[in-house]
Scaffold this motif. Structure first.
Motif, PDB file in Angstrom:
ATOM      1  N   TYR A  56      -5.327   6.148  -2.830  1.00 18.37           N
ATOM      2  CA  TYR A  56      -6.600   6.292  -3.535  1.00 18.37           C
ATOM      3  C   TYR A  56      -6.492   7.332  -4.644  1.00 18.37           C
ATOM      4  O   TYR A  56      -6.922   7.090  -5.774  1.00 18.37           O
ATOM      5  CB  TYR A  56      -7.696   6.672  -2.539  1.00 18.37           C
ATOM      6  N   ALA A  57      -5.911   8.485  -4.345  1.00 18.51           N
ATOM      7  CA  ALA A  57      -5.813   9.561  -5.332  1.00 18.51           C
ATOM      8  C   ALA A  57      -4.944   9.151  -6.521  1.00 18.51           C
ATOM      9  O   ALA A  57      -5.322   9.357  -7.683  1.00 18.51           O
ATOM     10  CB  ALA A  57      -5.269  10.831  -4.677  1.00 18.51           C
ATOM     11  N   VAL A  58      -3.805   8.571  -6.233  1.00 20.83           N
ATOM     12  CA  VAL A  58      -2.880   8.169  -7.301  1.00 20.83           C
ATOM     13  C   VAL A  58      -3.503   7.078  -8.162  1.00 20.83           C
ATOM     14  O   VAL A  58      -3.537   7.177  -9.392  1.00 20.83           O
ATOM     15  CB  VAL A  58      -1.528   7.699  -6.701  1.00 20.83           C
ATOM     16  N   LEU A  59      -4.003   6.033  -7.521  1.00 22.85           N
ATOM     17  CA  LEU A  59      -4.507   4.902  -8.293  1.00 22.85           C
ATOM     18  C   LEU A  59      -5.815   5.224  -9.008  1.00 22.85           C
ATOM     19  O   LEU A  59      -6.048   4.735 -10.117  1.00 22.85           O
ATOM     20  CB  LEU A  59      -4.670   3.681  -7.401  1.00 22.85           C
ATOM     21  N   SER A  60      -6.659   6.053  -8.417  1.00 20.29           N
ATOM     22  CA  SER A  60      -7.901   6.401  -9.115  1.00 20.29           C
ATOM     23  C   SER A  60      -7.590   7.217 -10.365  1.00 20.29           C
ATOM     24  O   SER A  60      -8.198   6.997 -11.415  1.00 20.29           O
ATOM     25  CB  SER A  60      -8.873   7.147  -8.198  1.00 20.29           C
ATOM     26  N   ALA A  61      -6.621   8.118 -10.282  1.00 20.43           N
ATOM     27  CA  ALA A  61      -6.230   8.895 -11.469  1.00 20.43           C
ATOM     28  C   ALA A  61      -5.576   7.996 -12.516  1.00 20.43           C
ATOM     29  O   ALA A  61      -5.888   8.092 -13.708  1.00 20.43           O
ATOM     30  CB  ALA A  61      -5.295  10.026 -11.077  1.00 20.43           C
ATOM     31  N   MET A  90       0.831  -1.194   0.000  1.00 20.41           N
ATOM     32  CA  MET A  90       0.000   0.000   0.000  1.00 20.41           C
ATOM     33  C   MET A  90       0.874   1.256   0.000  1.00 20.41           C
ATOM     34  O   MET A  90       0.656   2.181  -0.787  1.00 20.41           O
ATOM     35  CB  MET A  90      -0.933  -0.016   1.221  1.00 20.41           C
ATOM     36  N   GLU A  91       1.857   1.282   0.872  1.00 20.00           N
ATOM     37  CA  GLU A  91       2.768   2.436   0.945  1.00 20.00           C
ATOM     38  C   GLU A  91       3.518   2.631  -0.370  1.00 20.00           C
ATOM     39  O   GLU A  91       3.689   3.759  -0.832  1.00 20.00           O
ATOM     40  CB  GLU A  91       3.784   2.234   2.074  1.00 20.00           C
ATOM     41  N   THR A  92       3.962   1.554  -0.969  1.00 20.90           N
ATOM     42  CA  THR A  92       4.740   1.645  -2.207  1.00 20.90           C
ATOM     43  C   THR A  92       3.872   2.108  -3.366  1.00 20.90           C
ATOM     44  O   THR A  92       4.274   2.994  -4.129  1.00 20.90           O
ATOM     45  CB  THR A  92       5.389   0.273  -2.524  1.00 20.90           C
ATOM     46  N   PHE A  93       2.683   1.548  -3.513  1.00 19.65           N
ATOM     47  CA  PHE A  93       1.777   1.987  -4.576  1.00 19.65           C
ATOM     48  C   PHE A  93       1.388   3.451  -4.368  1.00 19.65           C
ATOM     49  O   PHE A  93       1.267   4.211  -5.329  1.00 19.65           O
ATOM     50  CB  PHE A  93       0.519   1.123  -4.631  1.00 19.65           C
ATOM     51  N   ALA A  94       1.187   3.848  -3.125  1.00 19.32           N
ATOM     52  CA  ALA A  94       0.813   5.232  -2.840  1.00 19.32           C
ATOM     53  C   ALA A  94       1.942   6.192  -3.198  1.00 19.32           C
ATOM     54  O   ALA A  94       1.695   7.278  -3.716  1.00 19.32           O
ATOM     55  CB  ALA A  94       0.441   5.386  -1.366  1.00 19.32           C
TER      56      ALA A  94
END
Length: 182
Positions: A90-95, A6-10
């Protein structure tokens, strides 16, 4: 492991996050990560499911009804201000999910549909309870509330001292509700 992913994807987004980095930070090999999750896309799905499970657990067994649900949204935003990593994820992956063949595209399409449905249902309940006018465009209002919440998250991530997400969300919801009561 999911917390590290989660931290890495974020921090890096899906495309730039590597299984090698996630594995290294978790004290595993890439093969070890793939043993549990089979692919990077499956790992991402598990991370998103964990985020949702956490939020659903926070809500409890009974969803608030009518305008009480909208007040709950303000409380959720206030809570999110204490979870920068989750908000960033959430912001990064949703975009990113608007790009072709992104593995989380269906997830976010369904998530937004579900959020709009929850808000629209709460507004419909508010109409039935006499809390707002009966001629409310619940779909339009639900779209606007979800858009405001997401837009505030991005602004807050870029400049947290300049944006109070909870206060701004409450301001918009109160203005909308006030207009709907008139």
């Amino acid at each position: 492991m999911l917390g590290i992913a989660m931290e890495t994807f974020a921090a890096r987004g899906y495309g730039k996050a590597s299984l090698a980095e996630i594995a290294d930070r978790a004290g595993l090999t890439q093969a070890g990560v793939l043993h549990y999750f089979h692919s990077k896309a499956n790992l991402l799905t598990e991370v998103l499911d964990l985020r949702d499970a956490t939020d659903i657990a926070d809500l409890g067994p009974d969803r608030p009804r009518g305008l009480t649900f909208l007040r709950h949204l303000v409380d959720t935003v206030r809570h999110n201000a204490e979870r920068e990593g989750i908000v960033r994820l959430y912001a990064v992956l949703s975009a990113e999910s608007v790009t072709d063949d992104h593995p989380a595209q269906a997830y976010f399409r369904n998530r937004y549909a579900g959020l709009r449905e929850f808000v629209a249902e709460a507004l419909t309940e508010a109409c039935a309870l006499g809390e707002v006018r009966q001629d409310l465009d619940v779909i339009g209002a639900a779209n606007a509330i979800v858009a405001v919440m997401d837009g505030l998250q991005v602004q807050w991530l870029l400049d947290p001292d300049a944006v109070d997400m909870a206060a701004s969300t409450e301001c918009v919801i109160e203005a909308l509700v006030g207009r709907l009561r008139a």
